[in-house]
Design a protein around this motif. Structure first.
Motif, PDB file in Angstrom:
ATOM      1  N   PHE A 109      72.251  -1.140  46.336  1.00  0.00           N
ATOM      2  CA  PHE A 109      72.495  -2.066  45.239  1.00  0.00           C
ATOM      3  C   PHE A 109      72.554  -3.477  45.811  1.00  0.00           C
ATOM      4  CE2 PHE A 109      73.845   1.875  43.458  1.00  0.00           C
ATOM      5  CZ  PHE A 109      73.636   1.762  42.087  1.00  0.00           C
ATOM      6  N   LEU A 110      71.553  -4.291  45.489  1.00  0.00           N
ATOM      7  CA  LEU A 110      71.565  -5.679  45.945  1.00  0.00           C
ATOM      8  C   LEU A 110      72.464  -6.530  45.054  1.00  0.00           C
ATOM      9  CD1 LEU A 110      67.807  -6.229  46.855  1.00  0.00           C
ATOM     10  CD2 LEU A 110      69.694  -5.493  48.323  1.00  0.00           C
ATOM     11  N   THR A 111      72.558  -6.177  43.768  1.00  0.00           N
ATOM     12  CA  THR A 111      73.426  -6.893  42.831  1.00  0.00           C
ATOM     13  C   THR A 111      74.173  -5.883  41.975  1.00  0.00           C
ATOM     14  OG1 THR A 111      71.880  -6.984  40.961  1.00  0.00           O
ATOM     15  CG2 THR A 111      71.698  -8.744  42.612  1.00  0.00           C
ATOM     16  N   GLY A 112      75.093  -6.411  41.195  1.00  0.00           N
ATOM     17  CA  GLY A 112      75.710  -5.650  40.125  1.00  0.00           C
ATOM     18  C   GLY A 112      74.987  -5.994  38.833  1.00  0.00           C
ATOM     19  N   SER A 113      75.669  -5.854  37.717  1.00  0.00           N
ATOM     20  CA  SER A 113      75.077  -6.090  36.404  1.00  0.00           C
ATOM     21  C   SER A 113      74.726  -7.565  36.225  1.00  0.00           C
ATOM     22  CB  SER A 113      76.044  -5.655  35.312  1.00  0.00           C
ATOM     23  OG  SER A 113      76.325  -4.288  35.441  1.00  0.00           O
ATOM     24  N   MET A 114      73.440  -7.831  35.990  1.00  0.00           N
ATOM     25  CA  MET A 114      72.948  -9.208  35.920  1.00  0.00           C
ATOM     26  C   MET A 114      72.710  -9.687  34.498  1.00  0.00           C
ATOM     27  SD  MET A 114      70.188  -9.408  39.015  1.00  0.00           S
ATOM     28  CE  MET A 114      69.619 -10.981  38.398  1.00  0.00           C
ATOM     29  N   THR A 173      69.504 -19.144  32.354  1.00  0.00           N
ATOM     30  CA  THR A 173      70.611 -19.141  33.311  1.00  0.00           C
ATOM     31  C   THR A 173      70.152 -19.040  34.760  1.00  0.00           C
ATOM     32  OG1 THR A 173      70.848 -16.748  33.164  1.00  0.00           O
ATOM     33  CG2 THR A 173      72.171 -18.078  31.647  1.00  0.00           C
ATOM     34  N   GLY A 174      68.863 -19.045  35.007  1.00  0.00           N
ATOM     35  CA  GLY A 174      68.386 -18.897  36.376  1.00  0.00           C
ATOM     36  C   GLY A 174      68.315 -17.446  36.764  1.00  0.00           C
ATOM     37  N   GLY A 175      67.931 -17.177  37.969  1.00  0.00           N
ATOM     38  CA  GLY A 175      67.771 -15.802  38.404  1.00  0.00           C
ATOM     39  C   GLY A 175      68.537 -15.520  39.672  1.00  0.00           C
ATOM     40  N   GLN A 176      68.433 -14.308  40.107  1.00  0.00           N
ATOM     41  CA  GLN A 176      69.051 -13.853  41.350  1.00  0.00           C
ATOM     42  C   GLN A 176      68.217 -14.356  42.510  1.00  0.00           C
ATOM     43  OE1 GLN A 176      68.646 -12.376  44.407  1.00  0.00           O
ATOM     44  NE2 GLN A 176      68.544 -10.354  43.991  1.00  0.00           N
ATOM     45  N   ASN A 177      68.888 -14.782  43.579  1.00  0.00           N
ATOM     46  CA  ASN A 177      68.218 -15.244  44.796  1.00  0.00           C
ATOM     47  C   ASN A 177      68.879 -14.575  45.992  1.00  0.00           C
ATOM     48  OD1 ASN A 177      66.431 -17.469  43.669  1.00  0.00           O
ATOM     49  ND2 ASN A 177      68.431 -18.037  42.871  1.00  0.00           N
ATOM     50  N   TYR A 219      74.000 -14.527  42.160  1.00  0.00           N
ATOM     51  CA  TYR A 219      73.455 -14.187  40.846  1.00  0.00           C
ATOM     52  C   TYR A 219      74.517 -14.371  39.779  1.00  0.00           C
ATOM     53  CZ  TYR A 219      75.815  -9.657  41.426  1.00  0.00           C
ATOM     54  OH  TYR A 219      76.747  -8.665  41.615  1.00  0.00           O
ATOM     55  N   LEU A 220      74.080 -14.366  38.529  1.00  0.00           N
ATOM     56  CA  LEU A 220      74.970 -14.516  37.399  1.00  0.00           C
ATOM     57  C   LEU A 220      75.143 -13.161  36.713  1.00  0.00           C
ATOM     58  CD1 LEU A 220      76.449 -16.873  36.003  1.00  0.00           C
ATOM     59  CD2 LEU A 220      74.541 -16.988  34.407  1.00  0.00           C
ATOM     60  N   ALA A 221      76.403 -12.763  36.543  1.00  0.00           N
ATOM     61  CA  ALA A 221      76.690 -11.502  35.851  1.00  0.00           C
ATOM     62  C   ALA A 221      76.470 -11.678  34.354  1.00  0.00           C
ATOM     63  CB  ALA A 221      78.123 -11.061  36.120  1.00  0.00           C
ATOM     64  N   GLU A 222      76.346 -10.565  33.654  1.00  0.00           N
ATOM     65  CA  GLU A 222      76.107 -10.588  32.209  1.00  0.00           C
ATOM     66  C   GLU A 222      77.204 -11.352  31.463  1.00  0.00           C
ATOM     67  OE1 GLU A 222      74.450 -10.119  28.524  1.00  0.00           O
ATOM     68  OE2 GLU A 222      73.506  -9.871  30.464  1.00  0.00           O
ATOM     69  N   ASP A 223      78.440 -11.327  31.972  1.00  0.00           N
ATOM     70  CA  ASP A 223      79.535 -12.030  31.295  1.00  0.00           C
ATOM     71  C   ASP A 223      79.622 -13.508  31.675  1.00  0.00           C
ATOM     72  OD1 ASP A 223      80.608 -12.046  33.853  1.00  0.00           O
ATOM     73  OD2 ASP A 223      82.383 -10.881  33.340  1.00  0.00           O
ATOM     74  N   GLY A 224      78.670 -14.010  32.480  1.00  0.00           N
ATOM     75  CA  GLY A 224      78.647 -15.418  32.864  1.00  0.00           C
ATOM     76  C   GLY A 224      79.333 -15.734  34.175  1.00  0.00           C
ATOM     77  N   THR A 225      79.886 -14.745  34.844  1.00  0.00           N
ATOM     78  CA  THR A 225      80.553 -14.947  36.123  1.00  0.00           C
ATOM     79  C   THR A 225      79.521 -15.155  37.227  1.00  0.00           C
ATOM     80  OG1 THR A 225      82.364 -13.510  35.422  1.00  0.00           O
ATOM     81  CG2 THR A 225      82.168 -13.934  37.786  1.00  0.00           C
ATOM     82  N   VAL A 235      64.764 -13.797  40.314  1.00  0.00           N
ATOM     83  CA  VAL A 235      64.629 -12.439  39.775  1.00  0.00           C
ATOM     84  C   VAL A 235      65.557 -12.283  38.575  1.00  0.00           C
ATOM     85  CG1 VAL A 235      64.888  -9.980  40.246  1.00  0.00           C
ATOM     86  CG2 VAL A 235      63.978 -11.507  41.999  1.00  0.00           C
ATOM     87  N   ILE A 236      64.967 -11.969  37.416  1.00  0.00           N
ATOM     88  CA  ILE A 236      65.712 -11.785  36.177  1.00  0.00           C
ATOM     89  C   ILE A 236      65.285 -10.452  35.556  1.00  0.00           C
ATOM     90  CG2 ILE A 236      66.190 -12.706  33.869  1.00  0.00           C
ATOM     91  CD1 ILE A 236      65.382 -15.468  34.954  1.00  0.00           C
ATOM     92  N   PRO A 237      66.250  -9.618  35.157  1.00  0.00           N
ATOM     93  CA  PRO A 237      65.887  -8.362  34.494  1.00  0.00           C
ATOM     94  C   PRO A 237      65.509  -8.617  33.038  1.00  0.00           C
ATOM     95  CG  PRO A 237      68.272  -8.557  34.588  1.00  0.00           C
ATOM     96  CD  PRO A 237      67.710  -9.750  35.324  1.00  0.00           C
ATOM     97  N   ASP A 238      64.709  -7.741  32.467  1.00  0.00           N
ATOM     98  CA  ASP A 238      64.434  -7.865  31.025  1.00  0.00           C
ATOM     99  C   ASP A 238      65.435  -7.069  30.200  1.00  0.00           C
ATOM    100  OD1 ASP A 238      63.532  -5.248  31.288  1.00  0.00           O
ATOM    101  OD2 ASP A 238      61.494  -5.662  30.632  1.00  0.00           O
ATOM    102  N   THR A 239      66.379  -6.394  30.863  1.00  0.00           N
ATOM    103  CA  THR A 239      67.433  -5.624  30.202  1.00  0.00           C
ATOM    104  C   THR A 239      68.781  -6.148  30.681  1.00  0.00           C
ATOM    105  OG1 THR A 239      66.025  -3.662  30.207  1.00  0.00           O
ATOM    106  CG2 THR A 239      68.377  -3.299  29.893  1.00  0.00           C
TER     107      THR A 239
END
Length: 172
Positions: free
Chosen positions: A88-93, A99-103, A126-132, A38-42
């Motif tokens: 909220f399943l995740t934070g900012s993605m 970079t792959g998606g959320q699982n 998942y991967l945060a927007e800052d790469g964490t 799962v990857i957001p478009d935003t």
């Protein structure tokens, strides 16, 4: 969790969509949802969830949650909220395709029992927007007695990109 998985519903996103709804919970069995790629478009979008009743999302402020957020850049965090209208399943993605998606894996309990609260456990990465790199483990509950037949997944902004796969299983 011993048992066999029987597929109940699946949705493969072939073009960007605002939300995905899985239904088919119709017994007192435990159900499992597998969420892949799962990857957001935003950028910085949060993946969220609501239980459904008769296929429609329950938008009441009756969701409570608690989890540990595991982080690659520092120590863990404790997260919790009560009386929210979503989970909220995740934070900012991150929204980069490379970079792959959320699982995630969710287990859902008491969904078909209208005299009990419906609750779920959650494990995700998942991967945060800052790469964490982040992982979340915890649970949530719908604090009203109702019959739940599935769930709706959506981002707080933007759409779910193509390639995401959501599958609902019954554990028998």
């Amino acid at each position: 969790m011993a048992g066999q998985l029987v597929q109940v519903d699946t949705e493969t996103v072939t073009s960007a969509v605002a939300s995905v709804t899985l239904t088919g919970i119709d017994s007192d069995d435990v159900y499992m949802v597998a969420i892949n790629n799962v990857i957001p478009d935003t950028a910085n979008a949060d993946l969220q969830f609501r239980f459904t009743e008769s296929g429609s999302p329950n938008t009441t402020s009756n969701y409570d949650r608690s989890s540990k957020l595991l982080r690659s850049d520092t120590t863990f965090s404790n997260l919790s909220a009560t009386n929210d209208d979503k989970i909220f399943l995740t934070g900012s993605m991150e929204n980069d395709n490379n970079t792959g998606g959320q699982n995630s894996i969710l287990y859902i309990y008491n969904a078909n029992n209208s005299s009990e609260f419906t609750f779920a456990s959650l494990e995700n990465v998942y991967l945060a927007e800052d790469g964490t790199m982040l992982g979340k483990q915890g649970g949530f509950v719908l604090t009203q007695t109702t019959t739940v037949d599935g769930g709706q997944f959506f981002f707080d902004s933007g759409n779910i990109r193509s390639g995401a796969v959501f599958t609902l299983y019954k554990v028998v």
